[in-house]
Design a protein around this motif. Structure first.
Motif, short mmCIF file in Angstrom:
data_model
loop_
_atom_site.label_atom_id
_atom_site.label_comp_id
_atom_site.label_asym_id
_atom_site.label_seq_id
_atom_site.Cartn_x
_atom_site.Cartn_y
_atom_site.Cartn_z
N LEU A 1 0.82 -1.21 0.00
CA LEU A 1 0.00 0.00 0.00
C LEU A 1 0.86 1.26 0.00
O LEU A 1 0.52 2.25 -0.66
CB LEU A 1 -0.95 -0.01 1.20
N ARG A 2 1.96 1.23 0.73
CA ARG A 2 2.89 2.37 0.71
C ARG A 2 3.38 2.60 -0.72
O ARG A 2 3.43 3.74 -1.21
CB ARG A 2 4.06 2.13 1.65
N ASN A 3 3.74 1.52 -1.39
CA ASN A 3 4.23 1.64 -2.77
C ASN A 3 3.17 2.23 -3.69
O ASN A 3 3.47 3.04 -4.57
CB ASN A 3 4.68 0.27 -3.30
N PHE A 4 1.92 1.81 -3.47
CA PHE A 4 0.84 2.34 -4.31
C PHE A 4 0.68 3.84 -4.12
O PHE A 4 0.48 4.59 -5.09
CB PHE A 4 -0.49 1.63 -3.98
N VAL A 5 0.72 4.30 -2.87
CA VAL A 5 0.58 5.73 -2.59
C VAL A 5 1.73 6.51 -3.25
O VAL A 5 1.51 7.56 -3.88
CB VAL A 5 0.54 6.00 -1.08
N GLU A 6 2.94 5.99 -3.12
CA GLU A 6 4.08 6.68 -3.71
C GLU A 6 4.01 6.67 -5.24
O GLU A 6 4.40 7.65 -5.89
CB GLU A 6 5.37 6.03 -3.20
N ASP A 7 3.48 5.61 -5.82
CA ASP A 7 3.29 5.57 -7.27
C ASP A 7 2.26 6.60 -7.72
O ASP A 7 2.42 7.24 -8.76
CB ASP A 7 2.85 4.17 -7.72
N SER A 8 1.19 6.76 -6.92
CA SER A 8 0.17 7.75 -7.27
C SER A 8 0.74 9.16 -7.22
O SER A 8 0.42 10.00 -8.08
CB SER A 8 -1.03 7.63 -6.33
N LEU A 9 1.58 9.43 -6.23
CA LEU A 9 2.23 10.74 -6.15
C LEU A 9 3.08 10.99 -7.39
O LEU A 9 3.07 12.10 -7.95
CB LEU A 9 3.10 10.82 -4.89
N LYS A 10 3.77 9.96 -7.86
CA LYS A 10 4.59 10.10 -9.07
C LYS A 10 3.72 10.30 -10.30
O LYS A 10 4.01 11.15 -11.15
CB LYS A 10 5.48 8.86 -9.24
N ASN A 11 2.65 9.52 -10.39
CA ASN A 11 1.75 9.65 -11.55
C ASN A 11 1.22 11.07 -11.68
O ASN A 11 1.12 11.62 -12.78
CB ASN A 11 0.57 8.69 -11.43
N GLU B 1 3.09 16.58 -4.40
CA GLU B 1 3.87 16.33 -3.19
C GLU B 1 3.03 15.67 -2.11
O GLU B 1 3.55 14.98 -1.23
CB GLU B 1 4.47 17.64 -2.66
N THR B 2 1.73 15.89 -2.16
CA THR B 2 0.83 15.29 -1.17
C THR B 2 -0.51 15.02 -1.83
O THR B 2 -0.89 15.69 -2.79
CB THR B 2 0.66 16.22 0.05
N LEU B 3 -1.23 14.03 -1.30
CA LEU B 3 -2.55 13.68 -1.80
C LEU B 3 -3.59 14.12 -0.78
O LEU B 3 -3.47 13.80 0.40
CB LEU B 3 -2.64 12.17 -2.04
N ASP B 4 -4.59 14.85 -1.22
CA ASP B 4 -5.60 15.36 -0.29
C ASP B 4 -6.36 14.23 0.39
O ASP B 4 -6.67 14.31 1.58
CB ASP B 4 -6.58 16.27 -1.03
N LEU B 5 -6.68 13.19 -0.37
CA LEU B 5 -7.44 12.07 0.17
C LEU B 5 -7.03 10.79 -0.54
O LEU B 5 -7.07 10.73 -1.77
CB LEU B 5 -8.95 12.30 -0.01
N VAL B 6 -6.61 9.80 0.24
CA VAL B 6 -6.34 8.47 -0.30
C VAL B 6 -7.37 7.52 0.28
O VAL B 6 -7.62 7.51 1.49
CB VAL B 6 -4.92 7.99 0.05
N GLN B 7 -7.97 6.71 -0.60
CA GLN B 7 -9.02 5.79 -0.17
C GLN B 7 -8.63 4.35 -0.48
O GLN B 7 -8.15 4.07 -1.58
CB GLN B 7 -10.33 6.13 -0.90
N LEU B 8 -8.83 3.47 0.48
CA LEU B 8 -8.71 2.06 0.19
C LEU B 8 -9.78 1.71 -0.84
O LEU B 8 -10.94 2.11 -0.69
CB LEU B 8 -8.90 1.24 1.46
N HIS B 9 -9.39 0.97 -1.88
CA HIS B 9 -10.26 0.79 -3.04
C HIS B 9 -11.03 -0.52 -2.97
O HIS B 9 -10.61 -1.53 -3.54
CB HIS B 9 -9.42 0.86 -4.32
N CYS B 10 -12.13 -0.48 -2.26
CA CYS B 10 -13.02 -1.65 -2.13
C CYS B 10 -12.26 -2.92 -1.78
O CYS B 10 -12.33 -3.93 -2.51
CB CYS B 10 -13.81 -1.85 -3.42
N PRO B 11 -11.53 -2.90 -0.66
CA PRO B 11 -10.80 -4.11 -0.26
C PRO B 11 -11.75 -5.19 0.23
O PRO B 11 -12.91 -4.91 0.57
CB PRO B 11 -9.92 -3.60 0.88
#
Length: 327
Positions: free
Chosen positions: A100-110, A114-124
């Motif tokens: 999950l950490r990797n996913f958040v960091e990938d989203s920041l790169k995409n 520098e920061t994401l206002d809201l990150v949501q777990l995607h229907c786990p």
């Protein structure tokens, strides 16, 4: 455009916001950045300030488009993304702090942010909501400045009730529309009590509530409305809100009789916005015309009590027996 508060985040967001599953083209088609840019810029021009995306939408292309436009604009635009659906197999055991950490960091790169206002777990899977270490990770990511807030996108009421027990969960994203009414019971009551923002997705039941479909309508081979009607690829409830297609069409015909001179998408969106627990609704748009039609709901006349009661009666007669207790 009218604005509402997104729960504990304190964000003042447009009640009609934008979901970007199909912002670069219809579901399953090749992604068009030109089309995405046009829709995103038009949305911001018209007062939308909350955009929902996910790392799996067109394999990151949606995130890239959102990030590019947000950085090009002077307005404050709140960006929400989602993570977890890339896991394969998509089971609880695949959910790890590292992944999950990797996913958040990938989203920041995409998105180049520098920061994401809201990150949501995607229907786990439901079991993930009973694993505190998963939720604790996002406190660390917040301390590191990589995210501002945590939310959860859910399929079932049970998952939402469990998620809001974690103090760092600020919002829930869920399917809520005239053909999916169960959340407007215990879940909304508890969300209001705990100051949890509610983001309503699939507001038009995958287009069913537009009134444009018939028994002979066809969908592309890569369109989930073609291949996921029985949950072959992901939760059945994501496609037509889990409603049997033919029964849904019959219910829509009753809605047309109720509102012969009014756009059904507008009625569907106004029905959702009648609930003050809703922070925003996130209809998608694959072109400018769809976007404009969706936005009309913010300024349209409110539904009367009799109209709401009539819509609910159609739900009770056609939809509720097969859908209500499933999700």
């Amino acid at each position: 455009m009218q604005y509402r508060i997104l729960g504990k985040t304190g964000f003042k967001i447009s009640e009609i916001s934008l979901g970007t599953w199909q912002v670069g083209g219809k579901w399953g088609d090749d992604f068009s950045h030109k089309n995405a840019d046009e829709i995103l810029n038009k949305a911001i021009d018209e007062g939308i300030n909350f955009i929902d995306t996910a790392d799996v939408y067109s394999d990151g292309e949606s995130e890239k488009a959102v990030g590019r436009i947000v950085k090009s604009r002077s307005e404050k635009i709140y960006v929400a993304t989602k993570c977890g659906r890339k896991l394969n197999p998509h089971v609880s055991e695949s959910y790890t702090v590292k992944a999950l950490r990797n996913f958040v960091e990938d989203s920041l790169k995409n998105m180049g942010l520098e920061t994401l206002d809201l990150v949501q777990l995607h229907c786990p899977p439901t079991d993930v909501f009973y694993r505190p270490e998963i939720f604790e990770l996002f406190d660390r990511l917040k301390d590191e400045g990589k995210i501002q807030h945590l939310g959860a996108s859910i399929e079932k009421v049970e998952e939402g009730l469990k998620a809001m027990q974690y103090s760092n969960v600020c919002s829930l994203q869920l399917i809520y529309n005239a053909f999916r009414q169960r959340p407007n019971e215990l879940l909304f009551e508890q969300a209001k009590k705990n100051n949890i923002g509610i983001i309503a997705r699939v507001p038009l039941a995958s287009g069913l509530l537009t009134g444009k479909f018939s028994s002979s309508s066809s969908f592309g081979k890569n369109d989930h409305r073609n291949f996921n009607r029985n949950g072959e690829a992901f939760d059945k409830g994501e496609t037509f809100s889990g409603v049997d297609y033919e029964k849904g069409l019959a219910a829509v015909e009753e809605l047309k009789k109720l509102f012969p001179d009014t756009s059904l998408p507008l009625i569907a969106l106004k029905w959702i916005l009648k609930s003050d627990e809703i922070s925003c609704v996130i209809p998608g748009a694959s072109n400018i015309n769809q976007l404009s039609q969706n936005m009309e709901a913010s300024s349209a006349t409110e539904l009367t009590a009799n109209e709401i009661a009539s819509i609910n009666k159609i739900y009770d007669n056609y939809i509720k027996p097969n859908v209500h207790q499933v999700w």
